[in-house]
Design a protein around this motif. Structure first.
Motif, PDB file in Angstrom:
ATOM      1  N   ARG A   1      40.795  48.384  41.338  1.00  0.00           N
ATOM      2  CA  ARG A   1      39.730  47.410  41.062  1.00  0.00           C
ATOM      3  C   ARG A   1      38.658  47.996  40.145  1.00  0.00           C
ATOM      4  O   ARG A   1      38.154  47.316  39.243  1.00  0.00           O
ATOM      5  CB  ARG A   1      39.103  46.928  42.372  1.00  0.00           C
ATOM      6  CG  ARG A   1      39.824  45.765  43.025  1.00  0.00           C
ATOM      7  CD  ARG A   1      38.960  45.089  44.075  1.00  0.00           C
ATOM      8  NE  ARG A   1      38.628  46.009  45.167  1.00  0.00           N
ATOM      9  CZ  ARG A   1      39.347  46.127  46.272  1.00  0.00           C
ATOM     10  NH1 ARG A   1      40.421  45.376  46.437  1.00  0.00           N
ATOM     11  NH2 ARG A   1      39.004  46.977  47.219  1.00  0.00           N
TER      12      ARG A   1
ATOM     13  N   ALA B   1      39.171  42.776  33.520  1.00  0.00           N
ATOM     14  CA  ALA B   1      40.365  42.034  33.944  1.00  0.00           C
ATOM     15  C   ALA B   1      40.226  41.607  35.400  1.00  0.00           C
ATOM     16  O   ALA B   1      39.675  42.344  36.231  1.00  0.00           O
ATOM     17  CB  ALA B   1      41.611  42.906  33.785  1.00  0.00           C
ATOM     18  N   THR B   2      40.719  40.424  35.712  1.00  0.00           N
ATOM     19  CA  THR B   2      40.685  39.908  37.086  1.00  0.00           C
ATOM     20  C   THR B   2      42.078  39.693  37.666  1.00  0.00           C
ATOM     21  O   THR B   2      42.213  39.250  38.796  1.00  0.00           O
ATOM     22  CB  THR B   2      39.917  38.582  37.138  1.00  0.00           C
ATOM     23  OG1 THR B   2      40.556  37.642  36.259  1.00  0.00           O
ATOM     24  CG2 THR B   2      38.464  38.773  36.709  1.00  0.00           C
ATOM     25  N   GLY B   3      43.096  39.999  36.878  1.00  0.00           N
ATOM     26  CA  GLY B   3      44.463  39.834  37.348  1.00  0.00           C
ATOM     27  C   GLY B   3      45.350  40.937  36.822  1.00  0.00           C
ATOM     28  O   GLY B   3      45.035  41.576  35.807  1.00  0.00           O
TER      29      GLY B   3
ATOM     30  N   ARG C   1      44.530  41.512  46.518  1.00  0.00           N
ATOM     31  CA  ARG C   1      44.319  40.066  46.634  1.00  0.00           C
ATOM     32  C   ARG C   1      43.112  39.763  47.509  1.00  0.00           C
ATOM     33  O   ARG C   1      42.325  38.855  47.205  1.00  0.00           O
ATOM     34  CB  ARG C   1      45.576  39.403  47.205  1.00  0.00           C
ATOM     35  CG  ARG C   1      46.759  39.375  46.242  1.00  0.00           C
ATOM     36  CD  ARG C   1      47.887  38.505  46.785  1.00  0.00           C
ATOM     37  NE  ARG C   1      49.006  38.422  45.850  1.00  0.00           N
ATOM     38  CZ  ARG C   1      50.174  39.026  46.013  1.00  0.00           C
ATOM     39  NH1 ARG C   1      50.393  39.781  47.096  1.00  0.00           N
ATOM     40  NH2 ARG C   1      51.125  38.897  45.105  1.00  0.00           N
TER      41      ARG C   1
ATOM     42  N   GLY D   1      39.979  39.773  45.656  1.00  0.00           N
ATOM     43  CA  GLY D   1      39.784  38.799  44.591  1.00  0.00           C
ATOM     44  C   GLY D   1      40.605  39.022  43.340  1.00  0.00           C
ATOM     45  O   GLY D   1      40.447  38.292  42.354  1.00  0.00           O
ATOM     46  N   ILE D   2      41.524  39.978  43.334  1.00  0.00           N
ATOM     47  CA  ILE D   2      42.372  40.237  42.174  1.00  0.00           C
ATOM     48  C   ILE D   2      43.628  39.362  42.265  1.00  0.00           C
ATOM     49  O   ILE D   2      44.270  39.292  43.313  1.00  0.00           O
ATOM     50  CB  ILE D   2      42.768  41.723  42.094  1.00  0.00           C
ATOM     51  CG1 ILE D   2      41.527  42.611  42.015  1.00  0.00           C
ATOM     52  CG2 ILE D   2      43.681  41.974  40.898  1.00  0.00           C
ATOM     53  CD1 ILE D   2      40.651  42.376  40.810  1.00  0.00           C
TER      54      ILE D   2
ATOM     55  N   LEU E   1      39.941  47.955  36.649  1.00  0.00           N
ATOM     56  CA  LEU E   1      39.984  46.581  36.145  1.00  0.00           C
ATOM     57  C   LEU E   1      38.592  46.079  35.764  1.00  0.00           C
ATOM     58  O   LEU E   1      38.431  45.343  34.780  1.00  0.00           O
ATOM     59  CB  LEU E   1      40.618  45.658  37.191  1.00  0.00           C
ATOM     60  CG  LEU E   1      42.084  45.926  37.530  1.00  0.00           C
ATOM     61  CD1 LEU E   1      42.584  44.951  38.580  1.00  0.00           C
ATOM     62  CD2 LEU E   1      42.956  45.874  36.284  1.00  0.00           C
ATOM     63  N   GLU E   2      37.582  46.465  36.527  1.00  0.00           N
ATOM     64  CA  GLU E   2      36.212  46.075  36.183  1.00  0.00           C
ATOM     65  C   GLU E   2      35.830  46.615  34.808  1.00  0.00           C
ATOM     66  O   GLU E   2      35.201  45.908  33.999  1.00  0.00           O
ATOM     67  CB  GLU E   2      35.242  46.595  37.245  1.00  0.00           C
ATOM     68  CG  GLU E   2      35.289  45.833  38.560  1.00  0.00           C
ATOM     69  CD  GLU E   2      34.356  46.434  39.605  1.00  0.00           C
ATOM     70  OE1 GLU E   2      33.558  47.336  39.236  1.00  0.00           O
ATOM     71  OE2 GLU E   2      34.442  46.017  40.771  1.00  0.00           O
TER      72      GLU E   2
END
Length: 376
Positions: free
Chosen positions: A85, A93-95, A111, A114-115, A88-89
């Motif tokens: 996470r 990216a969120t997925g 998940r 929130g990913i 990704l931040e």
């Protein structure tokens, strides 16, 4: 508007470990995170591995948990999901996409945070199937070690005396599967390879293709020897099988051996760029049927005939794509595959002959040659 990149995430553990090693060259005792964002690679490794990771994979963007969570209590011990996470931040990216072998628990934790996690069964690095000249040289080196170990195993069997009860004796003691495997392992270790459970299966044990074999070896009975070492430095595998008889083979075993040798010659003649994998499988299956060896897959534990695929890809995994089996897909130059037809008869034994080949522009080439001789 440019389409956003959805990162592919891998964890260097389990079935994903060799994909990560292929991409980074980094092998560590503990799992670590790889985030593939387009052409950029992000690695999250512990502080213990950071300097080595920087040297081994200079193209990657390097992170440590301590850097990702600087100033936060327990930052260096955050979970893999937290580490992913955090990367990704930074990417906005969120997925992500993950492969079929990605750990379910980590995916569920992502998940819950929130990913969006989507499954992508495609190989993350499809180029693995086409070996570079350097990779082919690595596999050939391991295969030469397999040839040396096979020669040692056959030499021991040839030196063995045949006792009056039909069992073999070597250096004054009963010759067992375990003793021959020990000779194989010593030979491989002397050449920098690990011995990953070689098979020395005599008689009825050889009718079970993955039975590693145990106990005394007998004369006049087929002995399946399958050697699949891994080079300890490069990580690349080899694979080689021969079937031998110390003494005189029965007429039926000789007939099986002739059929298997001819089937391998047929398969080798077909291996070339553009050939469908399943075409090779179907041709060998039909050949054995025509020779009077139909495949019977039941009842379980009593299978007979040709009961496996013609071969499999080999590289950083002992079994990888492409295979010579009943599936779509065409061979390409640079593929490295085994060619290993076999016949199995419960109660009698098995016969298998295997070589590892590289697909060349006009056919294929055996990476390390060894004679095929039944009776020794």
């Amino acid at each position: 508007m440019k389409k956003p990149i959805i990162p592919r995430v891998l964890l260097a553990a389990g079935m994903e470990k060799t994909d990560v090693f292929y991409a980074t060259g980094l092998d560590t005792p503990d799992p670590f995170v790889l985030v593939k964002a387009g052409a950029r690679l992000h690695l999250v490794v512990s502080a213990l591995e950071a300097s080595r990771a920087k040297r081994v994979c200079p193209k990657a963007i390097l992170h440590t948990p301590g850097e990702l969570f600087a100033g936060e209590p327990g930052g260096a011990r955050r979970s893999y999901a937290d580490q992913i996470r955090a990367v990704l931040e930074r990417l906005g990216a969120t997925g992500i996409t993950v492969g079929s072998w990605f750990p379910h628990g980590v995916a569920e934790a992502l998940r819950a945070g929130g990913i969006v996690v989507s499954l992508d069964p495609a190989p993350p690095f499809p180029g693995r199937a086409i070996k570079t000249p350097r990779e082919i040289a690595f596999i050939a080196k391991t295969q030469r070690a397999a040839v040396a170990a096979m020669r040692r195993a056959i030499a021991v069997l040839r030196e063995a005396e045949i006792r009056s009860d039909g069992r073999l004796q070597w250096n004054g003691r009963l010759l067992t599967s375990e003793r021959v495997k020990a000779e194989i392992e010593r030979t491989l270790l002397a050449r920098g390879c690990s011995a990953e459970g070689p098979i020395v299966a005599s008689g009825s044990q050889g009718a079970r293709p993955h039975d590693t074999g145990s106990g005394p070896l007998r004369a006049h009975s087929p002995i399946v020897i399958d050697i699949f070492p891994r080079d300890q430095r490069t990580g690349y595998w080899g694979d080689l099988t021969r079937t031998v008889v110390r003494g005189r083979a029965t007429p039926e075993v000789r007939r099986m051996y002739r059929a298997v040798r001819a089937a391998q010659a047929l398969a080798l003649s077909m291996v070339r760029p553009g050939v469908e994998s399943r075409a090779v499988q179907h041709a060998v299956e039909q050949f054995f049927t025509d020779e009077g060896y139909p495949t019977r897959l039941s009842p379980p534990g009593r299978e007979s005939g040709f009961i496996h695929s013609v071969g499999h890809g080999i590289g950083l995994d002992i079994h990888e794509n492409p295979g010579l089996r009943n599936e779509p897909g065409r061979l390409r130059a640079g593929n490295v595959v085994t060619v290993e037809p076999g016949l199995y008869q419960p109660g009698l034994g098995g016969v298998r002959i295997e070589d590892t080949v590289v697909v060349t522009p006009d056919g294929c080439r055996i990476l390390a040659s060894l004679a095929r001789t039944l009776e020794i």
